[in-house]
Scaffold this active site. Structure first.
Site, PDB file in Angstrom:
ATOM      1  CD  GLU A  65      -9.441 -21.491 -15.919  1.00  0.00           C
ATOM      2  OE1 GLU A  65      -9.384 -21.750 -17.393  1.00  0.00           O
ATOM      3  OE2 GLU A  65      -9.866 -22.740 -15.487  1.00  0.00           O
ATOM      4  N   PRO A 265      -7.581 -43.144  -5.778  1.00  0.00           N
ATOM      5  CG  PRO A 265      -9.820 -44.506  -5.201  1.00  0.00           C
ATOM      6  CD  PRO A 265      -7.864 -44.043  -4.994  1.00  0.00           C
ATOM      7  NE  ARG A 266      -9.803 -35.027  -9.015  1.00  0.00           N
ATOM      8  CZ  ARG A 266      -9.366 -34.465  -8.046  1.00  0.00           C
ATOM      9  NH1 ARG A 266      -8.132 -34.271  -6.973  1.00  0.00           N
ATOM     10  NH2 ARG A 266      -9.393 -32.959  -8.430  1.00  0.00           N
ATOM     11  N   GLY A 304     -10.768 -36.971   1.989  1.00  0.00           N
ATOM     12  CA  GLY A 304      -9.824 -35.640   2.811  1.00  0.00           C
ATOM     13  C   GLY A 304      -8.927 -36.281   3.828  1.00  0.00           C
ATOM     14  CG  ASN A 330      -2.529 -28.124  -6.640  1.00  0.00           C
ATOM     15  OD1 ASN A 330      -1.223 -27.897  -7.186  1.00  0.00           O
ATOM     16  ND2 ASN A 330      -3.009 -27.833  -5.582  1.00  0.00           N
ATOM     17  CG  LEU A 332       1.285 -25.791  -6.289  1.00  0.00           C
ATOM     18  CD1 LEU A 332       0.364 -24.705  -6.658  1.00  0.00           C
ATOM     19  CD2 LEU A 332       2.661 -25.973  -7.520  1.00  0.00           C
ATOM     20  CD  GLU A 333      -3.415 -30.536  -3.863  1.00  0.00           C
ATOM     21  OE1 GLU A 333      -4.493 -30.115  -3.405  1.00  0.00           O
ATOM     22  OE2 GLU A 333      -3.848 -31.700  -4.147  1.00  0.00           O
TER      23      GLU A 333
END
Length: 419
Positions: A65, A265-266, A304, A330, A332-333
């Site tokens: 959210e 990696p995240r 980034g 996500n 959608l990216e």
């Protein structure tokens, strides 16, 4: 105004329990579920100064959210810079994310506990002109105190789980009263639209704020330079967490036609550990931050640059979805940048987005055991993968336009209250 008995009982019960809130929050802090340095915010007693002028308050419960709020925050800061923006959330992970992602001038606070005293202090302190709640955040004390203070209310990306819907159906008068306080309700989808109207809400339209963002950026010079690194578009493994690297590396090691791989990696500090995991499987690996030597696996330990990798990749695996308790990332990216996407099954934070992509035949959902075959299929038929990406792009473009229209409807409330 006489409140329905369910709301009156709720307010009475939360009032009686409110003196226990400090000790309960301290207990949660010891378990790592609260930030001990910021418990005062949960009691609406933090000394953070309120900016002068009108203020818009935006609330999202957790990470998903909170992410969906960011495009609205950006538009508010750009189009109405004289309006202060307060963003609240309820989890430590969302607070950490917002600390990195909120634009200058936006304030983050933890949402106060939904008790009468805390709600009253919070509204009296921040004096929001407009409050925007995301998805299913229906906290009676906060909503009623805000409305009593003259705050306009919007509920966006509104949805109700089966359990929540059934619970509100047992309290129809309470549901009708709470929903009647909203000046704007935008449902997440058609099913949510029907549910909120069945409970007495006046739904104005549909918009999911997880949509509406711009494509991720990439530096053109870097894009050209990195494209020259690869003889063919690489496989992108996007945003892995511990426990997922082993799954994807095993899948890659088992591919009959091994591609070049970018593994992002995240958390970039895990780069060296991933290099070691790759080498243990007979794969060569290098860190982007340290080497340009050819390797099977390029570990993208730089921040980034996901827009760069989605532009370069021939297909991608959206991680965060291969083990439970992360909730997915996500999709959608990738769609906005025409990159074919594969996902694991654990996507609780992005259920509606993945459901829409599946319905449009725009994503491959697979189990961890099926990951190798899903990757191999995309590598063997890149034309089919690109066609799937085109379907995903069409679906996302339409929903992005819908969400941007929804954002505009929210922003229309601001001039009326900020004049």
């Amino acid at each position: 105004m006489i409140r329905p008995s369910a709301l009156a009982l709720y307010r009475a019960a939360t009032g009686l329990l409110e003196p226990l809130a400090p000790s309960l929050l301290a207990s949660r802090a010891r378990k790592g579920k609260e930030d001990p340095a910021r418990i005062a915010e949960r009691l609406a007693k933090a000394p953070t100064p309120r900016p002068d002028g009108p203020l818009v308050w935006l609330h999202g419960a957790s990470v998903g959210e909170s992410l969906s709020i960011l495009p609205l925050v950006e538009r508010l800061r750009t189009e109405r810079p004289e309006v202060a923006v307060l963003v609240t959330s309820g989890t430590t992970t969302s607070a950490a994310l917002l600390a990195k992602r909120l634009p200058p001038g936006a304030i983050h606070q933890y949402v106060p506990v939904d008790a009468p005293g805390a709600a009253r202090r919070f509204i009296a302190r921040w004096k929001p002109s407009l409050a925007v709640f995301v998805e299913s955040e229906l906290w009676p004390n906060l909503l009623l105190e805000a409305k009593a203070a003259g705050t306009r209310l919007a509920l966006v990306s509104a949805k109700l789980s089966d359990r929540s819907f059934a619970s509100w159906q047992r309290r129809p008068d309470a549901a009708r009263l709470l929903l009647s306080n909203f000046d704007l309700i935008l449902a997440q989808d058609a099913r949510a639209h029907e549910r909120f109207e069945a409970l007495g809400g006046k739904v104005t339209g549909e918009a999911d704020l997880k949509f509406g963002a711009a494509p991720l950026p990439a530096d053109e010079t870097t894009l050209v330079a990195e494209r020259a690194r690869f003889t063919r578009p690489p496989l992108l493994i996007a945003s892995t967490h511990p426990g997922e690297d082993e799954i994807v590396l095993d899948a890659i090691a088992g591919l009959p036609d091994r591609p070049s791989v970018v593994l992002a990696p995240r958390h970039v500090e895990r780069g060296p550990a991933i290099v070691a995991l790759a080498k243990a499987r007979g794969l060569t690996a290098s860190l982007r931050s340290q080497s340009r030597e050819p390797a099977d696996i390029l570990v993208a330990d730089t921040l980034g640059e996901m827009g760069l990798w989605f532009r370069l990749a021939g297909t991608s695996v959206i991680a965060g979805s291969l083990v439970p308790d992360i909730g997915g990332h996500n999709p959608l990216e990738a769609a906005r940048l025409d990159c074919p996407a594969i996902s694991g099954p654990f996507v609780d934070n992005w259920v509606s987005a993945f459901a829409g992509l599946e319905a449009a035949d725009g994503v491959v959902m697979t189990s961890p055991k099926g990951l190798r075959d899903a990757i191999a299929a995309d590598l063997a038929d890149p034309g089919a993968a690109k066609a799937r990406a085109a379907r995903a792009r069409s679906f996302v473009d339409a929903r992005d336009a819908e969400a941007r229209a929804g954002l505009s409807r929210i922003l229309e409330l601001v001039p009326k209250i900020a004049s």
